[in-house]
Design a protein around this motif. Sequence first.
Motif, mmCIF file in Angstrom:
data_model
loop_
_atom_site.group_PDB
_atom_site.id
_atom_site.type_symbol
_atom_site.label_atom_id
_atom_site.label_comp_id
_atom_site.label_asym_id
_atom_site.label_seq_id
_atom_site.Cartn_x
_atom_site.Cartn_y
_atom_site.Cartn_z
ATOM 1 N N ILE A 164 0.840 -1.191 0.000
ATOM 2 C CA ILE A 164 0.000 0.000 0.000
ATOM 3 C C ILE A 164 0.880 1.247 0.000
ATOM 4 C CG2 ILE A 164 -1.820 1.240 1.222
ATOM 5 C CD1 ILE A 164 -2.641 -1.530 0.064
ATOM 6 N N GLY A 165 0.612 2.155 -0.941
ATOM 7 C CA GLY A 165 1.498 3.302 -1.127
ATOM 8 C C GLY A 165 2.769 2.829 -1.799
ATOM 9 N N THR A 166 2.582 2.036 -2.841
ATOM 10 C CA THR A 166 3.693 1.266 -3.436
ATOM 11 C C THR A 166 4.742 2.110 -4.132
ATOM 12 O OG1 THR A 166 4.108 -0.751 -4.722
ATOM 13 C CG2 THR A 166 2.598 0.870 -5.703
ATOM 14 N N ASP A 167 4.388 3.336 -4.547
ATOM 15 C CA ASP A 167 5.313 4.217 -5.265
ATOM 16 C C ASP A 167 5.811 3.522 -6.535
ATOM 17 O OD1 ASP A 167 6.707 6.462 -5.877
ATOM 18 O OD2 ASP A 167 8.227 6.236 -4.333
ATOM 19 N N ILE A 195 -2.567 5.836 -3.888
ATOM 20 C CA ILE A 195 -3.672 6.789 -3.994
ATOM 21 C C ILE A 195 -3.466 7.766 -5.147
ATOM 22 C CG2 ILE A 195 -2.681 8.493 -2.400
ATOM 23 C CD1 ILE A 195 -5.565 8.873 -1.282
ATOM 24 N N ASN A 196 -2.218 7.893 -5.595
ATOM 25 C CA ASN A 196 -1.889 8.832 -6.665
ATOM 26 C C ASN A 196 -1.569 8.106 -7.966
ATOM 27 O OD1 ASN A 196 -2.054 11.300 -5.079
ATOM 28 N ND2 ASN A 196 -0.204 10.572 -4.031
ATOM 29 N N SER A 227 -7.312 4.601 -2.100
ATOM 30 C CA SER A 227 -6.823 4.965 -0.778
ATOM 31 C C SER A 227 -6.606 3.741 0.106
ATOM 32 C CB SER A 227 -7.815 5.908 -0.100
ATOM 33 O OG SER A 227 -7.421 6.182 1.229
ATOM 34 N N GLY A 228 -5.369 3.568 0.550
ATOM 35 C CA GLY A 228 -5.060 2.558 1.555
ATOM 36 C C GLY A 228 -5.543 1.164 1.234
ATOM 37 N N ILE A 229 -5.982 0.461 2.273
ATOM 38 C CA ILE A 229 -6.447 -0.917 2.102
ATOM 39 C C ILE A 229 -7.920 -0.983 1.682
ATOM 40 C CG2 ILE A 229 -4.716 -1.907 3.652
ATOM 41 C CD1 ILE A 229 -6.858 -2.075 5.814
ATOM 42 N N GLU A 230 -8.500 0.175 1.397
ATOM 43 C CA GLU A 230 -9.861 0.173 0.861
ATOM 44 C C GLU A 230 -9.904 -0.441 -0.538
ATOM 45 O OE1 GLU A 230 -12.467 3.647 1.779
ATOM 46 O OE2 GLU A 230 -10.628 4.482 2.630
ATOM 47 N N GLU A 260 -5.342 5.286 10.574
ATOM 48 C CA GLU A 260 -6.584 5.656 9.889
ATOM 49 C C GLU A 260 -6.870 4.719 8.713
ATOM 50 O OE1 GLU A 260 -5.838 9.699 8.884
ATOM 51 O OE2 GLU A 260 -6.378 10.475 10.871
ATOM 52 N N LEU A 261 -5.829 4.300 8.006
ATOM 53 C CA LEU A 261 -6.005 3.373 6.884
ATOM 54 C C LEU A 261 -6.494 2.010 7.373
ATOM 55 C CD1 LEU A 261 -2.883 4.152 4.649
ATOM 56 C CD2 LEU A 261 -5.192 5.093 4.483
ATOM 57 N N LEU A 262 -5.965 1.550 8.494
ATOM 58 C CA LEU A 262 -6.423 0.277 9.064
ATOM 59 C C LEU A 262 -7.879 0.391 9.517
ATOM 60 C CD1 LEU A 262 -3.302 -0.727 11.209
ATOM 61 C CD2 LEU A 262 -3.913 -1.542 8.928
#
Length: 228
Positions: free
Chosen positions: A23-26, A48-49, A75-78, A100-102
């Motif tokens: 998550i947020g792998t870039d 997310i981007n 967004s996140g793990i959603e 918050e992501l969790l």
Amino acid sequence: MKLTNRLLKIASLVSEKKKLADIGTDHGYIPIYLLNENKIDFAILADINKGPLENARSEVKRNKLENKVDLRLGSGIEVLKKDEVDEVIIAGMGGILIGELLEANKEVAHSVEKLILQPMQAQEELRQYLLNNGYEILDECLEREDFRLYEIIIAKYTGKNTIVEDNIYYEVGKKLIEKKDKLLTEFIDNKIKKYNNIINKLGDKDTEAVIFKRNLAKERIEKLKELI
């Protein structure tokens, strides 16, 4: 593609032959490295981007791994469904944001076998969130990269809250102390220096707020010294 010390350490904590989400792998460096090493067979790369996700897509194509990954914008793990993956990496974000992501997808957060979390700041708040919301901290480690020590937390949801006997263990994880992490002394020394700097900056003022901050910093220093 060469991984930094921090990313290599995170990659080493992933279990073999598990389905992974980054998550947020870039650029997708960690999952691509693990796939190339045949440590895992499948990974979901999410960000997310759009820009970073396209960077990851380019790396995936360059490594001819299209059939072993799924790239997701969100967004996140959603972006995940229950039982899609076994382990989740959330690295390079703030500790409050990770919490918050969790919280945003408890079904997934509570069902995975392992969460590998690497907060860039607010590590204390993340530990508090985890231990007060039914997660067990399975392990922790420190990794040096350039002039900074990074904290990595491995956690799993058990449904049972953990009571800590002192708030100092939110700041310095108990697992780091139990295993005598090779960087622990340096890690604690850095924290003591930070609190001494706070005391020095407060100066000799005797307002109620300054006295409170000074005493709090002194108290933290004494507790940190006891941990070494």
